[in-house]
Design a protein around this motif. Structure first.
Motif, mmCIF file in Angstrom:
data_model
loop_
_atom_site.group_PDB
_atom_site.id
_atom_site.type_symbol
_atom_site.label_atom_id
_atom_site.label_comp_id
_atom_site.label_asym_id
_atom_site.label_seq_id
_atom_site.Cartn_x
_atom_site.Cartn_y
_atom_site.Cartn_z
ATOM 1 N N ILE A 169 0.835 -1.198 0.000
ATOM 2 C CA ILE A 169 0.000 0.000 0.000
ATOM 3 C C ILE A 169 0.873 1.252 0.000
ATOM 4 C CG2 ILE A 169 -1.785 1.305 1.214
ATOM 5 C CD1 ILE A 169 -2.737 -1.343 2.451
ATOM 6 N N THR A 170 0.666 2.074 -1.015
ATOM 7 C CA THR A 170 1.327 3.371 -1.107
ATOM 8 C C THR A 170 0.254 4.443 -1.088
ATOM 9 O OG1 THR A 170 3.100 2.419 -2.456
ATOM 10 C CG2 THR A 170 2.899 4.824 -2.436
ATOM 11 N N LYS A 171 0.250 5.278 -0.079
ATOM 12 C CA LYS A 171 -0.793 6.279 0.086
ATOM 13 C C LYS A 171 -0.402 7.597 -0.588
ATOM 14 C CE LYS A 171 -2.289 4.401 4.570
ATOM 15 N NZ LYS A 171 -2.516 4.723 6.004
ATOM 16 N N VAL A 172 -1.424 8.348 -0.979
ATOM 17 C CA VAL A 172 -1.181 9.680 -1.530
ATOM 18 C C VAL A 172 -0.678 10.596 -0.417
ATOM 19 C CG1 VAL A 172 -2.920 9.448 -3.342
ATOM 20 C CG2 VAL A 172 -3.582 10.392 -1.113
ATOM 21 N N SER A 173 0.092 11.603 -0.802
ATOM 22 C CA SER A 173 0.586 12.558 0.188
ATOM 23 C C SER A 173 -0.506 13.498 0.663
ATOM 24 C CB SER A 173 1.752 13.361 -0.393
ATOM 25 O OG SER A 173 1.363 14.016 -1.587
ATOM 26 N N SER A 174 -1.485 13.780 -0.231
ATOM 27 C CA SER A 174 -2.634 14.610 0.146
ATOM 28 C C SER A 174 -3.805 14.260 -0.756
ATOM 29 C CB SER A 174 -2.303 16.110 0.024
ATOM 30 O OG SER A 174 -1.957 16.436 -1.307
ATOM 31 N N THR A 175 -4.999 14.333 -0.232
ATOM 32 C CA THR A 175 -6.196 13.954 -0.979
ATOM 33 C C THR A 175 -6.611 15.052 -1.951
ATOM 34 O OG1 THR A 175 -8.507 13.246 -0.799
ATOM 35 C CG2 THR A 175 -7.715 14.836 0.837
ATOM 36 N N ARG A 176 -7.292 14.618 -3.027
ATOM 37 C CA ARG A 176 -7.846 15.553 -4.007
ATOM 38 C C ARG A 176 -9.348 15.762 -3.817
ATOM 39 N NH1 ARG A 176 -8.233 12.885 -8.080
ATOM 40 N NH2 ARG A 176 -7.313 10.888 -7.466
ATOM 41 N N SER B 79 -11.146 8.644 -7.475
ATOM 42 C CA SER B 79 -10.686 8.737 -6.095
ATOM 43 C C SER B 79 -9.163 8.663 -6.021
ATOM 44 C CB SER B 79 -11.328 7.635 -5.263
ATOM 45 O OG SER B 79 -12.729 7.619 -5.452
ATOM 46 N N ASP B 80 -8.646 8.831 -4.822
ATOM 47 C CA ASP B 80 -7.204 8.992 -4.642
ATOM 48 C C ASP B 80 -6.398 7.745 -4.981
ATOM 49 O OD1 ASP B 80 -7.227 11.671 -3.758
ATOM 50 O OD2 ASP B 80 -7.783 11.043 -1.725
ATOM 51 N N HIS B 81 -6.967 6.572 -4.731
ATOM 52 C CA HIS B 81 -6.187 5.343 -4.854
ATOM 53 C C HIS B 81 -6.815 4.359 -5.836
ATOM 54 C CE1 HIS B 81 -5.112 7.006 -0.877
ATOM 55 N NE2 HIS B 81 -3.904 6.532 -1.156
ATOM 56 N N ASP C 50 -10.300 5.637 0.956
ATOM 57 C CA ASP C 50 -10.944 6.726 0.216
ATOM 58 C C ASP C 50 -12.393 6.959 0.650
ATOM 59 O OD1 ASP C 50 -8.664 7.154 -1.233
ATOM 60 O OD2 ASP C 50 -9.286 6.002 -2.979
ATOM 61 N N HIS C 51 -12.708 6.656 1.900
ATOM 62 C CA HIS C 51 -14.101 6.776 2.345
ATOM 63 C C HIS C 51 -14.621 8.199 2.269
ATOM 64 C CE1 HIS C 51 -13.228 8.484 6.378
ATOM 65 N NE2 HIS C 51 -12.121 7.771 6.299
ATOM 66 N N ILE D 197 -8.786 -2.068 -9.792
ATOM 67 C CA ILE D 197 -10.030 -1.539 -9.231
ATOM 68 C C ILE D 197 -9.852 -0.036 -9.109
ATOM 69 C CG2 ILE D 197 -11.730 -1.575 -7.384
ATOM 70 C CD1 ILE D 197 -10.662 -4.297 -6.518
ATOM 71 N N ILE D 198 -10.769 0.712 -9.730
ATOM 72 C CA ILE D 198 -10.791 2.162 -9.590
ATOM 73 C C ILE D 198 -12.170 2.563 -9.080
ATOM 74 C CG2 ILE D 198 -9.039 2.580 -11.343
ATOM 75 C CD1 ILE D 198 -11.244 3.191 -13.338
ATOM 76 N N THR D 199 -12.263 3.725 -8.460
ATOM 77 C CA THR D 199 -13.543 4.178 -7.916
ATOM 78 C C THR D 199 -13.786 5.627 -8.316
ATOM 79 O OG1 THR D 199 -12.612 4.890 -5.793
ATOM 80 C CG2 THR D 199 -13.351 2.605 -5.948
ATOM 81 N N THR D 200 -15.072 5.985 -8.416
ATOM 82 C CA THR D 200 -15.441 7.332 -8.839
ATOM 83 C C THR D 200 -16.767 7.736 -8.207
ATOM 84 O OG1 THR D 200 -16.131 8.661 -10.770
ATOM 85 C CG2 THR D 200 -16.391 6.295 -10.955
#
Length: 358
Positions: free
Chosen positions: A9-16, A32-34, A125-126, A162-165
């Motif tokens: 798991i590599t997390k984003v540094s900040s959410t969009r 979403s971010d991930h 990404d909740h 898997i991507i989410t939107t």
């Protein structure tokens, strides 16, 4: 990067997420971010990775671009409360993905990776799950061939993503349908029951022609006689005829929808007569003419229950007076969405809740 026993798991540094209006997100436009990615090579699926959403680099020779060996699923996540996000029958989506993979010669993804991958993405990404009623987080798992070879053969390598939107309503008004006597969606022995990209690509031109004539979608008929009703381009179809809920039977040319199965189970639970059978378009039009066709609606993940305003066939139309859904469609819509959003009892065990703060 963090790891556990099964995922990197590599997390984003900040959410969009602050840059997106979750009350009016459109449909499939912002992501979403991930995302999740799993590579298949040397005869097995490798360790899954969750990483920041972004582009992937592929060769122009990627064989899935040329030969279409790909399948996908469509699911949603529903905001229940600040601690809980619900999934609706995710195991059924996995089962259908496995069937689609088998038909397209793709090695199946395990249920653990499928369900756990979605769960981990939702936990990360909740904040992207809309809270506005009717809006949801759409989940798109998909698998595609990844050999860098232009050759019409089964691939040796694959990628599962898997991507989410965040999404709003797919249809914001009743839909108008027309049949086609010229085109066919699927034939017996083909891939109509698989959720594969080519099915949708083949339906775009007839749907475009329908839109040019003032309709929203094609009501597909069988390929041999153009006589029996099958499904709509984006959802399964239901009719209430003389008090009986009728839908075309699954015969290998119709996608076995998760919402379709839920509608049937719920209607039977209520004691509403349900018939899955062959149904001619002439029967539908005659029922419309003699007043026994009470309502019609589509059922699918994106649309949930989409009311039908008009059915057009061979120069004739059946129209409904409902501004939104008819009574059966509305009751089904309300019950299904209330279960999905955690507002009603779930007597069938359809919901998989995800605790997002644990």
């Amino acid at each position: 990067m963090s790891t556990d026993n099964t995922f990197n798991i590599t997390k984003v540094s900040s959410t969009r997420v602050e840059n997106v209006n979750l009350d009016d997100p459109g449909f499939g436009e912002r992501f979403s971010d991930h995302m999740l990615e799993v590579e298949y090579r040397e005869g097995q699926w490798q360790k899954p990775s969750i990483k920041p959403f972004g582009t992937i680099e592929v060769t122009p020779a990627l064989n899935t671009l040329h030969y279409g060996q790909s399948v996908f699923e469509g699911m949603k996540a529903y905001y229940a409360d600040e601690n809980t996000v619900n999934l609706f029958r995710p195991e059924k989506n996995h089962q259908r993905l496995v069937r689609s993979c088998k038909r397209m010669c793709i090695p199946p993804v395990s249920e653990d990776v499928f369900i756990d991958g979605i769960t981990k993405l939702i936990k990360l990404d909740h904040q992207w799950v809309p809270q506005k009623e009717g809006n949801t987080l759409y989940i798109r798992p998909f698998v595609c061939a990844f050999d860098p070879i232009i050759s019409a053969r089964v691939s040796d390598s694959y990628r599962f993503f898997i991507i989410t939107t965040p999404v709003g309503s797919y249809y914001n008004r009743p839909v108008k349908l027309t049949t086609s006597q010229k085109y066919a969606r699927a034939v017996k022995g083909g891939v109509g029951a698989a959720k594969t990209a080519g099915n949708y690509a083949a339906s775009l031109y007839p749907a475009q022609e329908a839109e040019e004539k003032g309709f929203d979608q094609v009501l597909w008929l069988d390929a041999c006689e153009h006589k029996f009703v099958e499904e709509v381009g984006t959802m399964n179809i239901f009719f209430v005829i003389d008090g009986v809920l009728v839908t075309p039977e699954l015969s290998g040319t119709i996608l076995p929808g998760i919402t379709r199965a839920s509608v049937i189970q719920l209607a039977k639970h209520w004691g509403l007569p349900v018939k899955e059978r062959r149904l001619t378009i002439d029967e539908v039009m005659e029922a419309g003419a003699n007043g026994t066709l009470d309502e019609a609606f589509g059922a699918g993940t994106a649309a949930v229950i989409a009311p039908v305003e008009e059915i057009h066939h061979d120069g004739q139309s059946v129209r409904f007076d409902f501004e939104q859904r008819g009574p059966v469609g509305q009751k089904l819509h309300d019950q299904i969405t209330d279960i999905q959003w955690g507002k009603a009892e779930d007597p069938f065990g359809w919901i998989t809740p995800i605790s997002v703060n644990s």
